[in-house]
Design an enzyme around this catalytic site. Structure first.
Site, mmCIF file in Angstrom:
data_model
loop_
_atom_site.group_PDB
_atom_site.id
_atom_site.type_symbol
_atom_site.label_atom_id
_atom_site.label_comp_id
_atom_site.label_asym_id
_atom_site.label_seq_id
_atom_site.Cartn_x
_atom_site.Cartn_y
_atom_site.Cartn_z
ATOM 1 C CD GLU A 65 -7.518 4.994 -4.272
ATOM 2 O OE1 GLU A 65 -6.768 4.552 -3.382
ATOM 3 O OE2 GLU A 65 -8.501 5.740 -4.048
ATOM 4 C CG HIS A 97 -1.957 0.969 1.304
ATOM 5 N ND1 HIS A 97 -2.260 1.690 2.442
ATOM 6 C CD2 HIS A 97 -2.846 1.387 0.370
ATOM 7 C CE1 HIS A 97 -3.296 2.473 2.216
ATOM 8 N NE2 HIS A 97 -3.673 2.320 0.966
ATOM 9 C CD GLU A 129 -3.141 2.176 -3.133
ATOM 10 O OE1 GLU A 129 -4.212 2.779 -3.166
ATOM 11 O OE2 GLU A 129 -2.159 2.583 -2.457
ATOM 12 C CG HIS A 147 -4.201 9.219 0.499
ATOM 13 N ND1 HIS A 147 -4.985 9.937 1.389
ATOM 14 C CD2 HIS A 147 -4.825 8.034 0.323
ATOM 15 C CE1 HIS A 147 -6.030 9.210 1.731
ATOM 16 N NE2 HIS A 147 -5.962 8.051 1.102
ATOM 17 C CG ASP A 152 -3.398 6.941 -3.027
ATOM 18 O OD1 ASP A 152 -4.460 6.311 -3.156
ATOM 19 O OD2 ASP A 152 -2.610 6.774 -2.076
HETATM 20 O O1 G3P Z 1 -6.506 1.326 -2.946
HETATM 21 C C1 G3P Z 1 -7.074 0.932 -1.756
HETATM 22 C C2 G3P Z 1 -6.878 1.911 -0.624
HETATM 23 O O2 G3P Z 1 -5.690 2.593 -0.768
HETATM 24 C C3 G3P Z 1 -8.029 2.865 -0.547
HETATM 25 O O3 G3P Z 1 -7.983 3.689 0.572
HETATM 26 O O4 G3P Z 1 -7.657 5.907 1.574
HETATM 27 O O5 G3P Z 1 -5.789 4.298 1.553
HETATM 28 O O6 G3P Z 1 -6.526 5.402 -0.554
HETATM 29 P P1 G3P Z 1 -6.949 4.883 0.788
HETATM 30 CA CA CA Z 2 -5.090 4.413 -2.093
#
Ligand code: G3P
Ligand code: CA
Length: 254
Positions: free
Chosen positions: A119, A17, A44, A59, A46
């Protein structure tokens, strides 16, 4: 029981993440390097748009938490965003670490033979154009011969923009509620967008829901799983992907 109607899913179970969870400043190249050093093969991140149309990693809508800037990142040109320190907030070891463009991170993944889950995290009001820009960019740099990245978003308009620009790149709909009505709506939206997966808050998965989503022709993935008991539950349920901060706890080879 295997389901032959499920879409192709060439991704590892474990996804790091924001690069390396909380061990390094999120969404920086330093984090990706640390996640890779822990053996992770998929990441992952953002992605959002600068005021002049550059896709970069962050993010939050605001710069304040994870950089030495302030205000809405989407209102700044890339030339200004590129000057910011996105590492000192985390620890001295990462002082001066810059915000990366999505292009830089994608090229690093390609060079290192790693997979990427982008994402699409638009500044409010830029949902469709952010998805479209991410699709155009990744279509232009990611060879068709390689395992394609995975696009995900909580915003259907962003997935629609990505689909219009890069229909061949797989998509997953992020969902944080799955009650009766919201669940029906999510399955319908995922189907309309030609998604390959539903990516849920991990606590929402049950055996019944996994069966329902698989029988709808969608893979089942989860965010953000940081406890061993929770990860084991998801594995036992037969889900397909786990996004974790705990690159130091979970072996991605498991
Ligand atoms: O991609 C899944 C997760 O990252 C979604 O929540 O707030 O961490 O971007 P967040
Ligand atoms: Ca995310």
């Amino acid at each position: 029981m295997s389901n032959t109607n499920l879409p192709h899913w060439p991704y590892p179970r474990w996804i790091a993440h924001r690069g390396a969870g909380r061990l390094a400043p999120e969404n920086t190249l330093a984090a990706f390097r640390l996640g890779a050093a822990h053996g992770y093969r998929m990441f992952e991140c953002d992605a959002k748009l600068s005021a002049d149309g550059v896709v970069f990693l962050m993010h939050d809508t605001l710069l304040d938490r994870t950089t030495n800037g302030s205000g809405s990142s989407g209102e700044q040109p890339w030339g200004a965003l590129a000057q910011l320190d996105a590492g000192s907030w985390h620890s001295r070891a990462y002082a001066g670490e810059p915000l990366p463009t999505l292009q830089a991170v994608a090229r690093w993944c390609l060079a290192s033979h790693l997979q990427l889950n982008v994402e699409i995290k638009p500044t409010p009001g830029q949902e469709e154009q952010t998805g479209h820009a991410v699709g155009i960019l990744m279509n232009s740099i990611w060879p068709r011969s390689r395992v394609q990245p995975l696009f995900t978003s909580f915003q259907p308009a962003s997935l629609q923009g990505a689909k219009d620009a890069a229909p061949h790149i797989p998509r997953g709909l992020l969902v944080d509620q799955f009650a009766d009505e919201t669940g029906d709506q999510a399955l319908q939206t995922a189907s309309q967008l030609g998604c390959s997966a539903l990516v849920l808050n991990h606590a929402l998965w049950t055996a019944e829901l996994v069966a329902r989503v698989h029988s709808a022709g969608l893979r089942c993935s989860s965010y953000t799983v940081n406890d061993e008991w929770a990860a084991q539950r998801l594995i036992d349920l037969g889900t397909d992907g786990i996004i974790t901060d705990r690159v130091d706890l979970f072996s991605p080879a498991a």
